[in-house]
Write a protein that holds these residues in place. Structure first.
Motif, PDB file in Angstrom:
ATOM      1  N   GLY A 350       0.849  -1.175   0.000  1.00  0.00           N
ATOM      2  CA  GLY A 350       0.000   0.000   0.000  1.00  0.00           C
ATOM      3  C   GLY A 350       0.888   1.229   0.000  1.00  0.00           C
ATOM      4  O   GLY A 350       1.586   1.485   0.987  1.00  0.00           O
ATOM      5  N   VAL A 351       0.916   1.980  -1.107  1.00  0.00           N
ATOM      6  CA  VAL A 351       1.813   3.131  -1.217  1.00  0.00           C
ATOM      7  C   VAL A 351       1.007   4.372  -1.571  1.00  0.00           C
ATOM      8  O   VAL A 351      -0.038   4.303  -2.222  1.00  0.00           O
ATOM      9  CB  VAL A 351       2.912   2.907  -2.276  1.00  0.00           C
ATOM     10  CG1 VAL A 351       3.800   1.737  -1.888  1.00  0.00           C
ATOM     11  CG2 VAL A 351       2.298   2.672  -3.655  1.00  0.00           C
ATOM     12  N   SER A 352       1.504   5.513  -1.150  1.00  0.00           N
ATOM     13  CA  SER A 352       0.861   6.777  -1.506  1.00  0.00           C
ATOM     14  C   SER A 352       1.206   7.138  -2.942  1.00  0.00           C
ATOM     15  O   SER A 352       2.160   6.615  -3.530  1.00  0.00           O
ATOM     16  CB  SER A 352       1.332   7.887  -0.575  1.00  0.00           C
ATOM     17  OG  SER A 352       2.707   8.202  -0.832  1.00  0.00           O
ATOM     18  N   GLY A 353       0.429   8.052  -3.507  1.00  0.00           N
ATOM     19  CA  GLY A 353       0.722   8.531  -4.843  1.00  0.00           C
ATOM     20  C   GLY A 353       2.114   9.142  -4.934  1.00  0.00           C
ATOM     21  O   GLY A 353       2.822   8.969  -5.929  1.00  0.00           O
ATOM     22  N   GLU A 354       2.522   9.844  -3.874  1.00  0.00           N
ATOM     23  CA  GLU A 354       3.849  10.456  -3.871  1.00  0.00           C
ATOM     24  C   GLU A 354       4.939   9.388  -3.855  1.00  0.00           C
ATOM     25  O   GLU A 354       5.954   9.511  -4.548  1.00  0.00           O
ATOM     26  CB  GLU A 354       3.992  11.374  -2.658  1.00  0.00           C
ATOM     27  CG  GLU A 354       5.285  12.186  -2.635  1.00  0.00           C
ATOM     28  CD  GLU A 354       5.435  13.075  -3.862  1.00  0.00           C
ATOM     29  OE1 GLU A 354       6.587  13.240  -4.336  1.00  0.00           O
ATOM     30  OE2 GLU A 354       4.409  13.597  -4.349  1.00  0.00           O
ATOM     31  N   GLN A 355       4.752   8.335  -3.087  1.00  0.00           N
ATOM     32  CA  GLN A 355       5.738   7.248  -3.052  1.00  0.00           C
ATOM     33  C   GLN A 355       5.810   6.534  -4.404  1.00  0.00           C
ATOM     34  O   GLN A 355       6.897   6.153  -4.855  1.00  0.00           O
ATOM     35  CB  GLN A 355       5.375   6.259  -1.946  1.00  0.00           C
ATOM     36  CG  GLN A 355       5.593   6.808  -0.549  1.00  0.00           C
ATOM     37  CD  GLN A 355       5.000   5.917   0.524  1.00  0.00           C
ATOM     38  OE1 GLN A 355       4.003   5.215   0.305  1.00  0.00           O
ATOM     39  NE2 GLN A 355       5.584   5.945   1.718  1.00  0.00           N
ATOM     40  N   SER A 414      10.002  -8.889  -4.574  1.00  0.00           N
ATOM     41  CA  SER A 414      10.717  -8.688  -3.318  1.00  0.00           C
ATOM     42  C   SER A 414      12.053  -7.992  -3.529  1.00  0.00           C
ATOM     43  O   SER A 414      12.529  -7.291  -2.627  1.00  0.00           O
ATOM     44  CB  SER A 414      10.911 -10.020  -2.599  1.00  0.00           C
ATOM     45  OG  SER A 414      11.454 -11.000  -3.448  1.00  0.00           O
ATOM     46  N   TYR A 415      12.659  -8.145  -4.711  1.00  0.00           N
ATOM     47  CA  TYR A 415      13.919  -7.437  -4.941  1.00  0.00           C
ATOM     48  C   TYR A 415      13.703  -5.931  -4.891  1.00  0.00           C
ATOM     49  O   TYR A 415      14.467  -5.198  -4.252  1.00  0.00           O
ATOM     50  CB  TYR A 415      14.531  -7.833  -6.296  1.00  0.00           C
ATOM     51  CG  TYR A 415      15.742  -7.002  -6.644  1.00  0.00           C
ATOM     52  CD1 TYR A 415      16.974  -7.262  -6.058  1.00  0.00           C
ATOM     53  CD2 TYR A 415      15.640  -5.939  -7.546  1.00  0.00           C
ATOM     54  CE1 TYR A 415      18.084  -6.492  -6.354  1.00  0.00           C
ATOM     55  CE2 TYR A 415      16.746  -5.167  -7.854  1.00  0.00           C
ATOM     56  CZ  TYR A 415      17.964  -5.446  -7.254  1.00  0.00           C
ATOM     57  OH  TYR A 415      19.056  -4.663  -7.555  1.00  0.00           O
ATOM     58  N   VAL A 416      12.663  -5.438  -5.555  1.00  0.00           N
ATOM     59  CA  VAL A 416      12.381  -4.004  -5.558  1.00  0.00           C
ATOM     60  C   VAL A 416      12.052  -3.529  -4.146  1.00  0.00           C
ATOM     61  O   VAL A 416      12.469  -2.443  -3.722  1.00  0.00           O
ATOM     62  CB  VAL A 416      11.231  -3.681  -6.535  1.00  0.00           C
ATOM     63  CG1 VAL A 416      10.797  -2.225  -6.410  1.00  0.00           C
ATOM     64  CG2 VAL A 416      11.647  -3.984  -7.974  1.00  0.00           C
ATOM     65  N   VAL A 417      11.329  -4.351  -3.393  1.00  0.00           N
ATOM     66  CA  VAL A 417      10.917  -3.945  -2.046  1.00  0.00           C
ATOM     67  C   VAL A 417      12.105  -3.866  -1.091  1.00  0.00           C
ATOM     68  O   VAL A 417      12.238  -2.902  -0.323  1.00  0.00           O
ATOM     69  CB  VAL A 417       9.858  -4.924  -1.488  1.00  0.00           C
ATOM     70  CG1 VAL A 417       9.513  -4.560  -0.038  1.00  0.00           C
ATOM     71  CG2 VAL A 417       8.600  -4.891  -2.346  1.00  0.00           C
ATOM     72  N   TRP A 422      16.075   0.729  -4.735  1.00  0.00           N
ATOM     73  CA  TRP A 422      14.776   1.286  -5.087  1.00  0.00           C
ATOM     74  C   TRP A 422      14.123   1.938  -3.863  1.00  0.00           C
ATOM     75  O   TRP A 422      14.170   1.386  -2.767  1.00  0.00           O
ATOM     76  CB  TRP A 422      13.853   0.189  -5.643  1.00  0.00           C
ATOM     77  CG  TRP A 422      14.352  -0.350  -6.944  1.00  0.00           C
ATOM     78  CD1 TRP A 422      15.099  -1.476  -7.127  1.00  0.00           C
ATOM     79  CD2 TRP A 422      14.183   0.237  -8.228  1.00  0.00           C
ATOM     80  NE1 TRP A 422      15.396  -1.635  -8.451  1.00  0.00           N
ATOM     81  CE2 TRP A 422      14.846  -0.596  -9.154  1.00  0.00           C
ATOM     82  CE3 TRP A 422      13.529   1.376  -8.709  1.00  0.00           C
ATOM     83  CZ2 TRP A 422      14.883  -0.318 -10.518  1.00  0.00           C
ATOM     84  CZ3 TRP A 422      13.561   1.657 -10.066  1.00  0.00           C
ATOM     85  CH2 TRP A 422      14.228   0.810 -10.949  1.00  0.00           C
ATOM     86  N   PRO A 423      13.495   3.113  -4.067  1.00  0.00           N
ATOM     87  CA  PRO A 423      12.925   3.881  -2.945  1.00  0.00           C
ATOM     88  C   PRO A 423      11.529   3.397  -2.561  1.00  0.00           C
ATOM     89  O   PRO A 423      10.525   4.082  -2.777  1.00  0.00           O
ATOM     90  CB  PRO A 423      12.881   5.308  -3.504  1.00  0.00           C
ATOM     91  CG  PRO A 423      12.630   5.120  -4.977  1.00  0.00           C
ATOM     92  CD  PRO A 423      13.402   3.871  -5.350  1.00  0.00           C
ATOM     93  N   ILE A 424      11.476   2.200  -1.982  1.00  0.00           N
ATOM     94  CA  ILE A 424      10.189   1.620  -1.596  1.00  0.00           C
ATOM     95  C   ILE A 424      10.165   1.432  -0.078  1.00  0.00           C
ATOM     96  O   ILE A 424      11.117   0.895   0.503  1.00  0.00           O
ATOM     97  CB  ILE A 424       9.988   0.260  -2.301  1.00  0.00           C
ATOM     98  CG1 ILE A 424       9.499   0.465  -3.727  1.00  0.00           C
ATOM     99  CG2 ILE A 424       9.006  -0.609  -1.570  1.00  0.00           C
ATOM    100  CD1 ILE A 424       8.066   0.951  -3.842  1.00  0.00           C
TER     101      ILE A 424
END
Length: 460
Positions: A350-355, A414-417, A422-424
């Motif tokens: 669950g991410v914000s539009g800005e994220q 999971s790599y991106v997370v 990556w800015p997650i």
């Protein structure tokens, strides 16, 4: 002695392959790679590999690197170093491959412990000397220092400066060998630094999936790219004559049917020869297609993520997609899975539009030298960017402008997370699904493959 024999003995030949990766999922490619090497090898040759030859790949997940063993045995590899992906399943599987394969493995800058005062990885030597036609060729193996960070199975290892390791090896072996060769699994810039070390005759490179053939301070540097499509033949001459390299495309080589048949048997044993879809318009998988903007293969994986997780949007790091033959005609589960042959899981956040916008901005990394612009693929979104200005302009989700404060359900892997690249926000994870490569195969089986390019990434 006949004149032709005297001329032949003036040189030693090195046959170089690297980054086989998911070629191990393709019977024809593996058969041609083995057949090409067999057709040009002789008593004056050394067969050398430079890492990532046991993983990644779809079969690699089932056999943990051992799927490469028939190839190693067929070509009688002489010497090899490790790559970062050889640690994808931890240290135990690669140690088992090392103990059972025919080649001598060398790596000079990997230690078990916190520093180079620890024990060398697996007790392996950093160097070796091989004899051909009465001459001695010294080899040293080095791997990317980032390996503990980018390969989860290598996190407990310490990888030291490869340039210093090569310099030390040259100092120790230089006077006792006729030629000195580096087996390098390194980034471009570090590979170049290694080539500049005094006393190095040739660098056989890997890791970077673009081919390379050039001289650096008089040292020959070659790299075959990925997936068993090229073999380099390097000749090292006596005296002051510089080494030369000949490129062999495996697509034109003979097929070792025994290697091809063994690959088919292993694919069949794990259910990867099942036809899951029919593709009338071939889907190409080259690096240029994937990174110059929107691509059909990128859309395929992104759509599979969003389908499996039932999310608003999805994002795929296209560095995790792999080159191979186009998806065309009757496509098997193995062929589809080989597009994205990595472990981990599909994650829902669950991410914000800005994220979300911050993530997309990080995916736009223009490189003027090679024209590659985009390092992510999306589904459920339209993304506008200005390649001339080098900036992201706008994002729409399902036709509606992105709202900075709204929460969106995002599917990624999971790599991106969990990667620092990556800015997650890790804490945003809601759920986890299955393996990414199984997700793509399941999507193709259930929904077919009719993906098109349709304006998801727009250069304004």
């Amino acid at each position: 002695m006949p004149r032709w024999n005297r001329l032949r003995k003036m040189s030693i030949r090195l046959l170089h392959y690297s980054d086989i990766e998911n070629a191990c999922d393709d019977p024809v490619r593996m058969g041609r790679l083995a057949g090409t090497i067999q057709s040009i090898r002789g008593e004056d040759t050394v067969v050398a590999g430079t890492g990532d030859n046991t993983a990644p790949g779809v079969l690699a997940h089932y056999y943990e690197g051992h799927q490469a063993m028939p190839f190693f045995r067929a070509v009688s590899t002489d010497v090899e170093t490790v790559g970062n992906h050889d640690f994808d399943f931890g240290t135990a599987p690669i140690l088992d491959v090392v103990s059972k394969s025919p080649q001598e493995w060398v790596v000079a800058n990997v230690y078990e412990g916190e520093s180079d005062r620890g024990a060398p990885f697996a007790g392996l030597d950093g160097t070796t000397v091989l004899h051909r036609d009465g001459r001695r060729v010294g080899f040293v193996g080095v791997v990317d220092p980032a390996t503990p960070r980018i390969a989860s199975g290598a996190s407990e290892l310490n990888v030291t400066n490869p340039v210093e390791s090569v310099r030390k090896a040259v100092s120790e072996l230089g006077n006792s060998v006729d030629h000195f060769v580096v087996l390098a699994h390194l980034r471009d810039d570090v590979e170049t630094d290694v080539a500049a070390v005094q006393g190095v005759d040739a660098v056989l490179g890997g890791h970077v999936h673009r081919e390379r053939h050039e001289a650096v301070d008089g040292t020959l540097v070659v790299r075959p790219g990925a997936n068993g499509q090229v073999v380099w033949e390097v000749e090292l001459f006596d005296g002051d004559r510089s080494p030369i390299a000949t490129r062999h495309s495996t697509s034109e080589g003979p097929i070792d049917e025994s290697v091809a048949d063994m690959t088919r048997e292993r694919l069949a044993d794990v259910g990867l020869l099942e036809t899951v879809a029919t593709v009338d318009d071939p889907i190409h998988r080259g690096l240029d297609e994937r990174t110059r903007g929107e691509s059909r293969v990128g859309n395929l994986v992104a759509d599979a993520y969003r389908w499996a997780a039932d999310t608003d949007v999805s994002f795929v790091h296209n560095g995790g997609l792999r080159t191979g033959r186009p998806l065309s005609g009757e496509v098997t589960a193995g062929e589809v899975a080989s597009v994205h042959p990595f472990g981990g899981t599909v994650e829902v956040l669950g991410v914000s539009g800005e994220q979300l916008r911050t993530l997309l901005q990080a995916a736009f990394r223009p490189h003027r030298e090679d024209g590659r612009l985009w390092h992510g693929d999306v589904s459920g979104m339209t993304v506008e960017y200005d390649s001339e200005a080098g900036r992201l302009i706008g994002v729409a989700v399902n036709g509606q402008s992105l709202e900075a404060g709204r929460e969106y359900r995002l599917a990624t892997n999971s790599y991106v997370v969990y990667s620092d690249d990556w800015p997650i926000p890790h804490e945003a994870t809601i759920d986890s699904f299955g393996l990414p490569f199984e997700t793509v195969a399941d999507y193709a089986r259930e929904e077919g493959i009719t993906v098109r390019v349709g304006g998801r990434l727009q250069d304004c």
